[in-house]
Design an enzyme around this catalytic site. Sequence first.
Site, PDB file in Angstrom:
ATOM      1  N   CYS A 107       0.121   3.755   2.931  1.00 19.53           N
ATOM      2  CA  CYS A 107       0.559   3.422   4.203  1.00 19.53           C
ATOM      3  C   CYS A 107       2.168   3.700   4.406  1.00 19.53           C
ATOM      4  O   CYS A 107       2.587   3.959   5.367  1.00 19.53           O
ATOM      5  CB  CYS A 107       0.525   1.827   4.010  1.00 19.53           C
ATOM      6  SG  CYS A 107      -0.961   1.323   4.050  1.00 19.53           S
ATOM      7  N   CYS A 138       0.945  -1.031   0.082  1.00 18.52           N
ATOM      8  CA  CYS A 138      -0.102   0.055   0.043  1.00 18.52           C
ATOM      9  C   CYS A 138       0.831   1.239  -0.010  1.00 18.52           C
ATOM     10  O   CYS A 138       1.754   1.465   1.049  1.00 18.52           O
ATOM     11  CB  CYS A 138      -0.842  -0.169   1.159  1.00 18.52           C
ATOM     12  SG  CYS A 138      -1.614   1.478   1.619  1.00 18.52           S
TER      13      CYS A 138
END
Length: 99
Positions: free
Chosen positions: A27, A24
């Site tokens: 993230c 991600c």
Amino acid sequence: MKSSFTKIINSDIPVLVDFFADWCGPCKMLAPILEQVKEELGTTIKIIKIDIDKNQPLTTKYQVRGVPTMLLFKNGKQVWRQSGVLQKNEIISAIKSIE
């Protein structure tokens, strides 16, 4: 895993849980921001990271559908939740608002 997670979130100190995934992009952007939050707040906060791919039961239990998702716990109760990347001051004000 679950019992230690329960033990961690039942702390008197607010616990910020970052649900993330290695794949991600947002993230990865959030990680250094959380480090800054930890630097600024020190021992008044615990920050733990939960990899959604390795912790499916917790991900399901807290209905995490997108990453990053941050949950804030105080004495075992979820008191705040936010998905996406926030700036350091937004995260800190959310933490301070529950104290």
